[in-house]
Design a protein around this motif. Structure first.
Motif: not given
Lengths: 370, 598
Positions: B25, B27-28, B31-32, B34-36, B38
């Motif tokens: 969780l 890790l997710f 990444f979440f 990071r997406f936010w 970017l």
């Protein structure tokens, strides 16, 4: 042999569903990535078709793996492992060189890559060795498991294929952690592992070192691997909230993005589906991993549990490394994103490993027949 | 059929499971985020980059270092050349674009396609693939005015090496040309289309001359039009290099050859620095930098006068009578009294074999000095027959013959000092005494380069120090070794050479130059076995076929005040040393010791 109904009821259907969805997303994404991938007017866009074919082959492999009770796979662990090592040892002698690397053995109709087989074999043998008893893992067994798995690792490292070697060893490490170590071993590893890093650095090829250095300082090599990272970030970032829409990504369609069908496939997805799509994909992967995890948790014997744990770690690390790399959080190493990246043998291995997990899950309440 | 519960009933540790789930969780969540970051936080910025402008990065060529003569005269510089490039990514229709380029330039479509497919794997789609490396200026305007119709075509300005003096310094400077497959593989700094040194100093000094490429960031629109250009890293020019060669001297010496083939070297005996390195005929190295056509290459290759050959270091010749200076040195070292005379009646018998002096009726009684001044053969037949080939070999090698001088140009040859061993290995035959005799006068198997002779004469003048010749103004003088002749022995040889120029009967008297002290030794090296006429007389030079005429040597040194020089000239098929090579060397001294040069 009549099919036992309970086999179907107990099957991890959640995992089946997640796998199917991820595979479909992958093919769609490949369709988009390769549809416009043309040079001199000749379309190269057959990647998604090939991927579909490999998906079919993978499905077949998965069913084959499932048919045989996984406890039989336990007895087959050593033969599979030894066969793998023999094949790996043959690569330098009888291997076929593709793209300057000797990793394949030609079987006439297709080229076998023994290092792919080694990923499965290492999980099998580690699960078998670790399942022998239940008390915390002491030095003796620890050394034995690591020692056995280092044999194929050394061959693969020599090929050279650092990505696969790391992937394999990390899987085994994951299973060991899952199994639980005695306190002494755990503490020693905690100290020893960072100490090993400089040794690993010595074994790396110059171009691999360069990638790590580039990651630490991307401005160093903006035309090489730094270029990949910069371009993939632009592609993902420009997707914004809703994305540009299926097959509408300008960055990837205009051939700005390198390796978009393999290691950088997620960048195409990010550009076309945006933050919303990416979040959904993250959740899908999350559910996928947890579905495998549940099987590992619920398995009624240690072997089945460790086997599933090994598969869990296999996907976990690939996911972690690939995503981290594409989003500029990790150095560029050639590790694909499961089911999303194009790759024949990788797809086959992925499906076979899912088959192993399903095998464990569906037999978790089955009574042994005498 | 009886059933049995699986006996293990395994339960993995609870805490570990929780931790692992937590890890997934976490890790997710990362990444979440990071997406936010970017796509939402930086999304605007990236979208702008992607939508309107796109970032490209290009290498910027670094200017290659300049090459100058001793006085600062520019010899090699860089001039802009215009190439026509194709940016595949911006090109809508490659086939018709290539057809258009073919129409403009007259280059057949097939060869444009061949170039296209050859270079494509190495060129990124957004980088210009150079279809036509050199576009003539009048065509340039035509293409430029039509460029809007042909997206993807680009005029690329590239530095081109230009040799201001062309053939005059061609053999020394060498040339650059496009890096080949092998060079690209070996050197990651090289990109397709880069020029690298292929010959001469351009090759040897490649690392110093090349410099470091810069990097610029380009923003381009969807049509590939450039919007903005920012230098990220400035290119670093290569080192400029000052040569030791004297521009005027090189020019005068070259002109003195007047259509003849040969080589000339002028060296400062004290430092080993070369002031002139002339090879005739020469070639235009600019042709190589521009890219030779097949026809040009064939012409150069098939030219019977070998214009690509650097005759001063890559050609080897029998030394002829120039060798006598060395042999006289050997006699001194072996304790022969220089006053001891031999009687020359024009003939020398070894057993029943007759060896002739070049002077038919002989020189009479000859001592060492006279043997050099008048270049008597019989004296050396007699004397060296006593000494033997083994000592000749050792002495020649100790004086730098049979080895490269290391002057720093590629493909220098080491010449040949024959020995018993060498002959056995080469021909499987023992050494003959007759061979010792002809070797003594510089005939036979011995082969030398003009620059080896210059080094030897330099050592006679320079306290016996055999210098490593150098073409660079800033190089430290390097002593290769000391020759085995003491001061009085060297003085004796130099004195005989001086008298060779100053005396009426001296063979090099043509070199006499007012106000300067000059010493010389002529040499005439047989190319083919003598063709004797029926009446036992040698043919006159003018009557002989060009390719059968002897090579003419003039080895000399001269000084005036504190200016000291060694000048060695070899004229291929020139006939007699004094009369043929002499005038060329004389022109050099006239310049070196002229009023304005003092």
């Amino acid at each position: 042999m009549a099919i036992d109904r309970r086999l179907l009821t107990h099957m991890n259907w959640g995992l089946v569903l997640m796998t199917a969805i991820l595979f479909c997303v992958g093919v769609l994404n490949l369709y988009s990535a390769s549809a416009f991938m043309s040079e001199d007017g000749i379309a190269m866009g057959s990647f998604y078709q090939k991927q579909l074919v490999w998906g079919g082959v993978g499905l077949l492999g998965m069913l084959l793996v499932m048919v045989l009770d996984y406890r039989h796979w336990r007895s087959l662990a050593w033969p599979v492992f030894i066969l793998t090592v023999v094949l790996l040892a043959m690569v330098p002698i009888a291997g076929k060189t593709i793209y300057g690397a000797k990793r394949w053995i030609s079987l006439g109709f297709f080229n076998l890559q023994p290092s792919e087989l080694a990923k499965i074999a290492a999980i099998l043998i580690a699960a078998k060795l670790l399942a022998r008893n239940s008390h915390p893992l002491g030095w003796g067994e620890f050394v034995k498991v690591i020692g056995v798995c280092l044999i194929p690792a050394v061959f693969i490292l020599k090929q050279p294929d650092l990505g696969t070697t790391l992937n394999m060893l990390l899987n085994v490490g994951g299973i060991i952690l899952f199994r639980g170590l005695s306190k002494g071993v755990f503490r020693t590893c905690l100290v020893a592992f960072p100490a090993c890093l400089p040794i690993g650095w010595m074994f790396m090829k110059d171009y691999q070192k360069q990638r790590v250095l580039t990651f630490l300082n991307p401005g160093d090599d903006p035309l090489g691997s730094g270029y990949h990272i910069i371009q993939s970030q632009i592609a993902i970032g420009s997707g914004e909230v809703w994305g540009k829409g299926f097959m509408e990504g300008t960055q990837s369609q205009l051939r700005f993005l390198p390796e978009k069908h393999t290691d950088f496939a997620i960048a195409v997805f990010g550009e076309e589906w945006g933050f919303v799509g990416c979040t959904i994909l993250l959740i899908l992967f999350c559910l996928f991993l947890l579905a495998i995890f549940n099987t590992a948790r619920d398995a009624k014997d240690r072997f089945g549990s460790f086997l599933s744990a090994g598969v869990f770690f296999y996907f976990f690390w690939q996911f972690l490394i690939n995503m981290g790399m594409v989003m500029g959080l990790m150095p560029v190493v050639g590790i694909p994103l499961p089911f999303i990246s194009y790759g024949g043998s990788a797809t086959l291995v992925n499906f076979c490993l899912i088959g192993l997990v399903l095998n464990v899950s569906m037999r978790r309440f089955v009574f042994k027949t005498n | 059929m009886s059933m049995q519960l699986d006996p293990e009933g395994y339960q993995p540790p609870k805490l570990g499971l929780l931790l692992l789930q937590g890890l997934v969780l976490l890790l997710f969540f990362c990444f979440f985020l990071r997406f936010w970051y970017l796509q939402i936080h930086k999304g605007d910025e990236f979208a702008k980059l992607a939508r309107e402008n796109r970032l490209r990065q290009e290498r910027v060529d670094a200017p290659r270092g300049l090459l100058r003569a001793r006085g600062g005269e520019l010899l090699a510089e860089n001039r802009p050349a215009y190439a026509l490039g194709l940016v595949r990514e911006d090109c809508k229709d490659i086939a018709s674009t290539i057809a258009q380029v073919s129409h403009w330039t007259g280059i057949p479509e097939e060869s444009l396609w061949a170039k296209y497919f050859k270079d494509k794997p190495r060129i990124k789609p957004f980088q210009p693939l150079l279809l036509v490396p050199d576009v003539p200026f009048d065509l340039l305007a035509q293409i430029e005015s039509n460029r809007m119709l042909w997206p993807g075509l680009e005029i690329v300005i590239r530095p081109r090496r230009y040799y201001l003096q062309g053939p005059l310094f061609a053999h020394v400077l060498g040339y650059v040309a496009e890096a080949n497959e092998k060079e690209l593989e070996a050197d990651s700094d090289l990109a397709l289309g880069d020029a690298v040194g292929k010959q001469g100093l351009e090759l040897v000094l490649e690392n110093r001359l090349r410099g470091d490429k810069g990097l610029q960031q380009l923003e381009v629109d969807v049509m590939g039009r450039e919007l903005n250009r920012k230098m990220v890293q400035e290119p670093m020019a290569g080192d400029s290099i000052l040569l030791s060669l004297d521009f005027e001297l090189q020019r005068i010496a070259s002109e003195a050859f007047e259509g003849q083939a040969g080589g000339l070297v002028v060296m400062d005996p004290d430092t080993g620095k070369l002031l002139a390195l002339v090879t005739q005929p020469s070639f235009d190295n600019n042709a190589f930098a521009a890219g030779l056509t097949n026809k040009q290459w064939n012409e150069l290759r098939d030219d019977p006068f070998f214009p690509l050959q650097n005759r001063v270091i890559q050609s080897v010749y029998p030394p002829g009578s120039v060798w006598k200076v060395l042999m006289a040195g050997l006699l001194l070292k072996e304790g022969v009294n220089p006053r001891e005379t031999e009687f020359c009646n024009g003939e020398f018998y070894l057993g029943k074999t007759l060896f002739r002096c070049w002077k038919k009726h002989g020189h009479g009684a000859v001592d060492m000095a006279r043997s050099l001044i008048e270049s008597c053969d019989v004296y050396y037949y007699e004397m060296l027959n006593r000494i033997g080939v083994d000592k000749m070999e050792a002495f020649a090698k100790a004086n730098g013959f049979g080895e490269q001088t290391g002057l720093g140009l590629p493909h220098e040859r080491s010449g040949l000092v024959p020995s018993r061993d060498w002959k056995r290995k080469r021909f499987g035959e023992p050494w003959q005494r007759g061979e010792t005799v002809i070797t003594a006068i510089g005939q036979g198997f011995t082969l030398v380069t003009p620059v080896q002779v210059a080094c030897f004469l330099g050592a006679l003048m320079n306290d016996g120090k055999l210098m490593q010749p150098s073409l660079l103004a800033d190089s430290e003088p390097t002593v290769r070794r000391t020759i085995p002749l003491n001061e009085s022995q060297r003085a004796l040889l130099l004195d005989a050479m001086r008298r060779t120029v100053e005396e009426q009967r001296g063979t090099a008297k043509r070199l006499q130059t007012k106000g300067a002290v000059i010493g010389g030794k002529t040499g005439t090296a047989q190319v083919v076995k003598l063709k004797l006429k029926a009446n036992d007389e040698r043919q006159k030079v003018e009557e002989m076929e060009y390719w059968e005429r002897d090579h003419a040597w003039m080895a000399s040194w001269g000084y005036k005040g504190d200016k000291r020089y060694v000048v060695v000239c070899m004229l291929e098929h020139g006939g007699h040393g004094g009369s043929a090579a002499g005038p060329i060397v004389k022109r050099v001294y006239d310049h070196l010791f002229s009023e304005e040069n003092q």
